[in-house]
Design an enzyme around this catalytic site. Sequence first.
Site, PDB file in Angstrom:
ATOM      1  N   ARG A  66       0.807  -1.219   0.000  1.00  0.00           N
ATOM      2  CA  ARG A  66       0.000   0.000   0.000  1.00  0.00           C
ATOM      3  C   ARG A  66       0.844   1.274   0.000  1.00  0.00           C
ATOM      4  NH1 ARG A  66      -3.534  -3.803   2.297  1.00  0.00           N
ATOM      5  NH2 ARG A  66      -1.539  -4.699   2.804  1.00  0.00           N
ATOM      6  N   THR A  67       1.776   1.350   0.926  1.00  0.00           N
ATOM      7  CA  THR A  67       2.493   2.607   1.105  1.00  0.00           C
ATOM      8  C   THR A  67       3.322   2.949  -0.130  1.00  0.00           C
ATOM      9  OG1 THR A  67       2.576   2.142   3.465  1.00  0.00           O
ATOM     10  CG2 THR A  67       4.034   3.877   2.658  1.00  0.00           C
ATOM     11  N   LYS A  85      25.299  -5.472  -0.841  1.00  0.00           N
ATOM     12  CA  LYS A  85      26.737  -5.609  -1.083  1.00  0.00           C
ATOM     13  C   LYS A  85      27.535  -4.937   0.022  1.00  0.00           C
ATOM     14  CE  LYS A  85      25.870  -5.335  -6.043  1.00  0.00           C
ATOM     15  NZ  LYS A  85      25.881  -4.373  -7.140  1.00  0.00           N
ATOM     16  N   ARG A  88      11.374   3.894   3.833  1.00  0.00           N
ATOM     17  CA  ARG A  88      10.894   2.916   4.819  1.00  0.00           C
ATOM     18  C   ARG A  88      12.087   2.061   5.221  1.00  0.00           C
ATOM     19  NH1 ARG A  88       5.653  -0.906   4.691  1.00  0.00           N
ATOM     20  NH2 ARG A  88       4.790   1.074   5.374  1.00  0.00           N
ATOM     21  N   HIS A 144       4.913   6.036  11.652  1.00  0.00           N
ATOM     22  CA  HIS A 144       4.416   5.886  10.277  1.00  0.00           C
ATOM     23  C   HIS A 144       3.440   7.053  10.056  1.00  0.00           C
ATOM     24  CE1 HIS A 144       3.208   4.284   6.570  1.00  0.00           C
ATOM     25  NE2 HIS A 144       2.794   3.082   6.906  1.00  0.00           N
TER      26      HIS A 144
HETATM   27  C1  NCD Z   1       1.619  -0.994   8.254  1.00  0.00           C
HETATM   28  C2  NCD Z   1       3.113  -0.884   8.305  1.00  0.00           C
HETATM   29  O1  NCD Z   1       3.804  -1.278   7.367  1.00  0.00           O
HETATM   30  O2  NCD Z   1       3.562  -0.383   9.309  1.00  0.00           O
HETATM   31  N1  NCD Z   1       1.096  -1.216   6.980  1.00  0.00           N
HETATM   32  C3  NCD Z   1       0.913  -0.184   6.131  1.00  0.00           C
HETATM   33  O3  NCD Z   1       1.715   0.709   6.012  1.00  0.00           O
HETATM   34  N2  NCD Z   1      -0.262  -0.169   5.472  1.00  0.00           N
HETATM   35  C4  NCD Z   1       1.078  -1.921   9.243  1.00  0.00           C
HETATM   36  C5  NCD Z   1       1.522  -3.337   9.218  1.00  0.00           C
HETATM   37  O4  NCD Z   1       2.464  -3.727   8.543  1.00  0.00           O
HETATM   38  O5  NCD Z   1       0.881  -4.116   9.938  1.00  0.00           O
END
Ligand code: NCD
Length: 294
Positions: A38-39, A66, A88, A116
């Site tokens: 999603r993100t 590497k 991320r 997040h």
């Molecule tokens: C979340 C994450 O990656 O922190 N998911 C997301 O961004 N939609 C929550 C999760 O992984 O459970």
Amino acid sequence: MLLDMADGYVEQNRSLDKRKNLLRGRTVVNLFFENSTRTRTSFELAGKRLGADVINMQVSASSVQKGETLIDTAMTLNAMHLDVLVVRHPDSGAVKLLSEKVNCAVINGGDGSHEHPTQALLDALTIRRRKGRLSGLTVAICGDVLHSRVARSNIHLLNVMGARVRLVGPRTLLPSQVERMGVEVFHDMRAGLEDVDVVMMLRIQNERMRGNFIPSIREYFHFFGLDYDKLALAKPDAVIMHPGPMNRGVEIDSDVADDVERSLIREQVEMGVAVRMACLHALAGPLPNADGGA
Ligand code: NCD
């Protein structure tokens, strides 16, 4: 503010012409050291719908394997004149460290169990559009709070917006001294859900667990899984949320997750694109070479 701006982008995304040229000539890089559906996709769509060039870096296949350090990767990307870097990373604090080493704007797409922020913004937008407000609502965040960056960011934002936050989960999955974050804590799901406006379920994050945090999935679902029985304690118009990905039958019953009246899980995904467009607009829109044109 960002949520108002995002409301406008929801309309743009629902129209046939989804693209504007606000960020023409800008480069957005999605640097993901962890898996994401999603993100990453929503940041990519957000950038493209604003007219930016978007590059996705799948880091498992890159030179980090590497032996290149995080900082070296940042310096390399920095030399390429990016405008926005979305990062991320599995380690809490890594995104902040990286942001101190580059010249471009950096957006935290999730760092370890820490934060997040764009998820909290999209959750706030989703709630506000359904309920008309955030202030005065009671939101129960339930499940694996200990490992959840989604929970931490939501606690901050919901508190700022005037909502009351409850955390509900077994002792093993709630951080110690979490009351200091301005929340009420419940270890009993039925008590925690009583009269709430929003039930936000969290994924059991097995990949962040070292050791045993729950006795068994069956037992966890029995005590902490959201089913219609437990939901009955919330307000009759309470809505259900989950950031995804869901473990159906672990933290949430499948029928509850798919309840078209009460589940906002699909809206959350839709709002994710709009909120990320607002974030990119706010960060990259005002840069000197913006053409300002829509
Ligand atoms: C979340 C994450 O990656 O922190 N998911 C997301 O961004 N939609 C929550 C999760 O992984 O459970």
